[in-house]
Design a protein around this motif. Structure first.
Motif, mmCIF file in Angstrom:
data_model
loop_
_atom_site.group_PDB
_atom_site.id
_atom_site.type_symbol
_atom_site.label_atom_id
_atom_site.label_comp_id
_atom_site.label_asym_id
_atom_site.label_seq_id
_atom_site.Cartn_x
_atom_site.Cartn_y
_atom_site.Cartn_z
ATOM 1 N N GLN A 82 0.830 -1.199 0.000
ATOM 2 C CA GLN A 82 0.000 0.000 0.000
ATOM 3 C C GLN A 82 0.870 1.257 0.000
ATOM 4 O O GLN A 82 0.535 2.259 -0.631
ATOM 5 C CB GLN A 82 -0.921 0.007 1.218
ATOM 6 N N GLU A 83 2.001 1.182 0.686
ATOM 7 C CA GLU A 83 2.921 2.315 0.724
ATOM 8 C C GLU A 83 3.448 2.619 -0.675
ATOM 9 O O GLU A 83 3.565 3.785 -1.081
ATOM 10 C CB GLU A 83 4.077 1.977 1.670
ATOM 11 N N ILE A 84 3.740 1.572 -1.449
ATOM 12 C CA ILE A 84 4.233 1.754 -2.817
ATOM 13 C C ILE A 84 3.138 2.336 -3.699
ATOM 14 O O ILE A 84 3.377 3.250 -4.507
ATOM 15 C CB ILE A 84 4.738 0.408 -3.379
ATOM 16 N N LEU A 85 1.919 1.837 -3.543
ATOM 17 C CA LEU A 85 0.788 2.372 -4.318
ATOM 18 C C LEU A 85 0.554 3.841 -3.992
ATOM 19 O O LEU A 85 0.284 4.659 -4.870
ATOM 20 C CB LEU A 85 -0.468 1.555 -4.029
ATOM 21 N N ASN A 86 0.643 4.174 -2.702
ATOM 22 C CA ASN A 86 0.478 5.572 -2.292
ATOM 23 C C ASN A 86 1.547 6.454 -2.917
ATOM 24 O O ASN A 86 1.280 7.582 -3.336
ATOM 25 C CB ASN A 86 0.538 5.687 -0.770
ATOM 26 N N GLU A 87 2.780 5.939 -2.974
ATOM 27 C CA GLU A 87 3.881 6.727 -3.549
ATOM 28 C C GLU A 87 3.671 6.958 -5.034
ATOM 29 O O GLU A 87 3.924 8.050 -5.549
ATOM 30 C CB GLU A 87 5.214 6.019 -3.314
ATOM 31 N N LEU A 88 3.150 5.937 -5.729
ATOM 32 C CA LEU A 88 2.903 6.087 -7.161
ATOM 33 C C LEU A 88 1.828 7.139 -7.408
ATOM 34 O O LEU A 88 1.974 8.003 -8.276
ATOM 35 C CB LEU A 88 2.486 4.753 -7.772
#
Length: 328
Positions: A82-88
């Motif tokens: 989820q952290e990676i998705l948020n960053e994208l």
């Protein structure tokens, strides 16, 4: 590589522009995007500072009535998906990404259909934008793609509901509040918020025009429980010394929300009753929810007495009995 988590976004851009914006975001994350139009692949490196493992990211983009739909999959070890998705989504510009559905973990055998909820990246490409401006500078519009003509800045009632919470409630529910948009449906409107205890968890209580939601968000966990308003048969308020409680019944089972600040429970209860009393709610209510007439079993017993007393014949008794049983 590891665990796969997938999410869908509706992007208010044509497919080619959505492809360009997402490639730029992946490049900014150091993922070196590649692949043909509408099929993007990238891979991030391990980050010790972020305590994050390397991840494979794939994006499949197709046409949608609002512009394009992007299916984003993150394949990585650990729990930072989820952290990676948020960053994208953040690479598209502050406040541009509006997701209204939670990420879905992909089981060993992929699901045969897409998730029910479609998150939205709301990007306004109005004529006020300078020609050639990049998606990262796009002006944010309201996130619900299915709502026509909605005004810029519409956050589906969250801001107005937050204004009625005390500073303490906002502090206790800060993670839940920041995560709320991720679980809302595209056309769902927040009517009231509260902060209390449900099933021994400190939760954000959310009343929308569709559901009663209990959201608890921790660093490594998330608990979301929801009840459609039509399934709630009763909701009652009780007040204590400085706190309030709400009791509700769903399909015969009872639930209780405690430790609500004074006024929060009353606000939720009042708005719930207003919803139930609207003509639209009454028209859409199932037949079983309509006010019942005299108790059918009591009428059957009365009919039996009349038959035994000779007031009704057996044929009259059976005809009336059939009519009453047809109401069940």
């Amino acid at each position: 590589m590891g665990i796969k988590v997938m999410i869908q976004w509706v992007v208010r851009l044509p497919v080619a522009q959505a492809d360009t914006a997402l490639r730029a975001g992946l490049k900014q994350m150091g993922a070196s995007p590649s692949g043909p139009l509408g099929h993007i692949k990238g891979r991030t490196k391990a980050s010790w500072s972020k305590n994050r493992n390397p991840a494979r990211i794939t994006v499949a983009i197709s046409e949608h009535s609002a512009g394009a739909v992007a299916v984003v999959t993150v394949d990585a070890m650990g729990t930072k998906h989820q952290e990676i998705l948020n960053e994208l989504s953040a690479t598209l510009g502050k406040g541009v990404a509006e997701r209204v559905g939670a990420a879905t973990k992909i089981p060993a055998r992929p699901p045969t259909k897409a998730p029910d909820r479609t998150p939205v990246i709301a990007i306004d490409r109005s004529s006020t934008q300078p020609s050639g401006s990049s998606p990262t500078n796009a002006r944010v519009r309201a996130p619900a793609a299915a709502v026509a003509g909605e005004e810029a800045g519409d956050d589906r009632g969250i801001t107005e509901a937050l204004e009625k919470l005390s500073g303490l409630s906002r502090m206790l529910a800060r993670r839940e509040i920041s995560h709320l948009r991720n679980i809302l449906d595209p056309e769902e409107q927040v009517l009231a918020l509260g902060q209390g205890t449900y099933e021994k968890l400190q939760s954000l209580i959310v009343l929308t025009d569709k559901r009663l939601i209990f959201l608890e968000k921790g660093i490594l966990r998330e608990s979301v429980k929801e009840f459609q308003l039509g399934a709630i048969s009763s909701l009652s308020l009780s007040k204590g010394w400085g706190t309030e409680s709400l009791e509700f019944t769903v399909s015969g089972a009872k639930g209780k929300i405690t430790q609500l600040e004074s006024g929060q429970g009353e606000n939720i209860a009042n708005l719930y009753r207003q919803l139930c009393n609207t003509p639209a709610a009454k028209a859409s209510a199932p037949a079983s929810a309509a006010p019942a007439g005299p108790d059918v079993l009591a009428q059957l017993a009365r009919l039996g007495q009349l038959r035994d007393a000779g007031v009704l014949t057996e044929e009259e008794f059976m005809a009336k009995k059939k009519e009453l049983l047809g109401r069940l």
